[in-house]
Write a protein that holds these residues in place. Structure first.
Motif, PDB file in Angstrom:
ATOM      1  N   ASP A 156       8.779   8.974   2.997  1.00 25.70           N
ATOM      2  CA  ASP A 156      10.313   8.992   3.338  1.00 25.70           C
ATOM      3  C   ASP A 156      10.924   7.924   4.077  1.00 25.70           C
ATOM      4  O   ASP A 156      12.025   7.841   3.902  1.00 25.70           O
ATOM      5  N   ASP A 157      10.197   7.393   5.003  1.00 21.88           N
ATOM      6  CA  ASP A 157      10.869   6.444   5.799  1.00 21.88           C
ATOM      7  C   ASP A 157      11.076   5.083   5.216  1.00 21.88           C
ATOM      8  O   ASP A 157      10.652   4.870   4.329  1.00 21.88           O
ATOM      9  N   ASN A 158      12.150   4.442   5.624  1.00 22.88           N
ATOM     10  CA  ASN A 158      12.975   3.439   5.098  1.00 22.88           C
ATOM     11  C   ASN A 158      11.937   2.144   5.503  1.00 22.88           C
ATOM     12  O   ASN A 158      11.788   2.039   6.781  1.00 22.88           O
ATOM     13  N   ILE A 182       0.845  -1.319   0.055  1.00 23.19           N
ATOM     14  CA  ILE A 182      -0.087   0.053  -0.006  1.00 23.19           C
ATOM     15  C   ILE A 182       0.867   1.143  -0.069  1.00 23.19           C
ATOM     16  O   ILE A 182       0.572   2.273  -0.875  1.00 23.19           O
ATOM     17  N   VAL A 183       1.858   1.168   0.749  1.00 24.13           N
ATOM     18  CA  VAL A 183       2.893   2.381   0.913  1.00 24.13           C
ATOM     19  C   VAL A 183       3.500   2.600  -0.309  1.00 24.13           C
ATOM     20  O   VAL A 183       3.478   3.849  -0.805  1.00 24.13           O
ATOM     21  N   GLU A 227      12.540  -0.952   5.062  1.00 23.27           N
ATOM     22  CA  GLU A 227      13.312  -2.260   5.337  1.00 23.27           C
ATOM     23  C   GLU A 227      12.914  -2.778   6.821  1.00 23.27           C
ATOM     24  O   GLU A 227      13.299  -1.971   7.792  1.00 23.27           O
ATOM     25  N   GLY A 228      12.646  -3.810   6.849  1.00 25.71           N
ATOM     26  CA  GLY A 228      12.363  -4.329   8.211  1.00 25.71           C
ATOM     27  C   GLY A 228      10.901  -4.090   8.983  1.00 25.71           C
ATOM     28  O   GLY A 228      10.849  -4.398   9.778  1.00 25.71           O
ATOM     29  N   PHE A 229      10.157  -3.509   7.800  1.00 21.99           N
ATOM     30  CA  PHE A 229       8.660  -3.139   8.415  1.00 21.99           C
ATOM     31  C   PHE A 229       7.928  -4.480   8.563  1.00 21.99           C
ATOM     32  O   PHE A 229       7.852  -5.242   7.782  1.00 21.99           O
ATOM     33  N   PRO A 230       7.085  -4.275   9.747  1.00 21.06           N
ATOM     34  CA  PRO A 230       6.982  -3.364  10.705  1.00 21.06           C
ATOM     35  C   PRO A 230       8.352  -3.555  11.966  1.00 21.06           C
ATOM     36  O   PRO A 230       8.541  -4.770  12.180  1.00 21.06           O
ATOM     37  N   ARG A 231       8.936  -2.661  12.223  1.00 21.76           N
ATOM     38  CA  ARG A 231       9.918  -2.675  13.271  1.00 21.76           C
ATOM     39  C   ARG A 231       9.375  -2.774  14.404  1.00 21.76           C
ATOM     40  O   ARG A 231       8.076  -2.692  14.680  1.00 21.76           O
ATOM     41  N   LEU A 232      10.275  -3.114  15.704  1.00 19.92           N
ATOM     42  CA  LEU A 232       9.468  -3.409  17.069  1.00 19.92           C
ATOM     43  C   LEU A 232       8.914  -2.497  17.607  1.00 19.92           C
ATOM     44  O   LEU A 232       7.635  -2.599  18.047  1.00 19.92           O
ATOM     45  N   ASP A 233       9.219  -1.103  17.565  1.00 21.51           N
ATOM     46  CA  ASP A 233       8.548   0.084  17.865  1.00 21.51           C
ATOM     47  C   ASP A 233       7.159  -0.027  17.128  1.00 21.51           C
ATOM     48  O   ASP A 233       6.228   0.448  17.770  1.00 21.51           O
ATOM     49  N   GLN A 234       7.243  -0.203  15.879  1.00 20.32           N
ATOM     50  CA  GLN A 234       5.809  -0.193  15.155  1.00 20.32           C
ATOM     51  C   GLN A 234       4.994  -1.186  15.396  1.00 20.32           C
ATOM     52  O   GLN A 234       3.814  -1.102  15.439  1.00 20.32           O
ATOM     53  N   LYS A 235       5.395  -2.301  15.716  1.00 18.64           N
ATOM     54  CA  LYS A 235       4.863  -3.440  16.188  1.00 18.64           C
ATOM     55  C   LYS A 235       4.073  -3.180  17.527  1.00 18.64           C
ATOM     56  O   LYS A 235       2.680  -3.405  17.547  1.00 18.64           O
TER      57      LYS A 235
END
Length: 311
Positions: free
Chosen positions: A93-95, A12-13, A97-105
């Protein structure tokens, strides 16, 4: 390839970035399918299934979850019903790679915990007041839409999925009748002598005249193909262009219940006699645009303003 339930946030992004950061849900889905973003092709995005509540598209369930998850991590502005979905500067603009990161989870988990708590509170209030029936619990993930998902993500595509399934079941004669109706609604006046040429695979080749707003009349060849499986390929476009040449058509329109291969898309724009391609999803849009044997139903859904309650 059969669609397997999965996370589609990255797709989507990426699609929104491709579209400049803002687009309708329909545009985002089409961009994902056309460009096979994050490994998702046309079949996977628009594949239908039969559930207990009728025909639906599994991808739409993940798409709805994905939208909410992207909002929760700050990649997407809060959505409004009927409006374009818009990436935030962070989403642009955010990278990934690795989405979702721990903080995003953690942000996603907190978002759904809040939503579920609000839903549980509303349900209790509804039961106590006996104003509306309790929300139906999920029987299985394939047959029930999650009540936390925006209905906008599924209600339109469900009836269009049913439409395409029914078109594929038409007899050759009925599909020919439907095609003539569609062609006339598109503003093409069929030639009385050469307007309809029966083909061997139960489609039709239409030939007629289209007058633009500038009063310029052009010769146009139109082909409607009822494909139950597979895609329209480059040879199909080649054959259609041959018909266009024999009719001295200035341009062509190829309509299908299926979709077009990448080679077919390239072939359509080559040479002087270009072909406009209309796939199954765009065909459903035309049925909606011209109101071809469909009945519009107006209803309303409360937005988040009414659903947020105080402690």
């Amino acid at each position: 390839m059969v669609y397997q339930r999965r996370s589609v946030e990255k797709a989507i992004v990426l699609a929104l970035r491709y579209l400049g950061g803002s687009a309708s849900r329909k545009q985002v889905k089409k961009t994902i399918a056309d460009n096979e973003i994050d490994g998702l092709d046309y079949n996977q995005v628009y594949e239908t299934k039969e559930g207990r509540k009728g025909t639906y598209i599994p991808f739409d369930l993940d798409f709805g979850f994905g939208i909410r998850n992207i909002v929760s991590v700050g990649y997407l502005e809060e959505t409004q019903r009927g409006k374009d979905i818009v990436l935030t500067p962070l989403g642009m603009d955010d990278n990934l790679e690795g989405f979702p990161r721990l903080d995003q989870k953690e942000m996603i988990s907190a978002y759904w915990n809040k939503k579920n708590a609000e839903r549980a509170k509303r349900k209790k209030q509804q039961e106590e007041q006996e104003q509306i029936k309790s929300q139906q619990k999920n029987n299985d993930e394939d047959s029930i839409q999650n009540p936390n998902i925006d209905s906008e993500d599924t209600e339109e595509s469900n009836w269009k999925a049913q439409l395409l399934n029914q078109l594929k079941k038409f007899t050759p004669e009925k599909f020919e009748q439907f095609s003539r109706l569609l062609i006339s609604k598109m503003g093409v006046t069929l030639d009385k002598e050469r307007g309809i040429v029966h083909s061997g695979d139960h489609g039709i080749d239409g030939f007629g005249y289209f007058t633009s707003d500038e009063f310029r009349t052009s010769r146009v060849a139109i082909q409607c193909k009822r494909f139950t499986t597979g895609a329209v390929s480059e040879p199909d476009i080649d054959r259609f262009k041959g018909v266009m040449d024999s009719f001295n058509a200035e341009y062509g329109i190829f309509v299908t219940t299926s979709y077009f291969t990448s080679q077919a898309k390239k072939k359509a724009t080559q040479g002087s006699n270009t072909v406009t391609l209309i796939d199954g999803q765009q065909l459903a849009d035309l049925v909606e645009k011209y109101q071809l044997h469909i009945t519009p139903i107006t209803t309303y859904t409360l937005d988040e303003y009414y659903l947020e309650t105080g402690e």
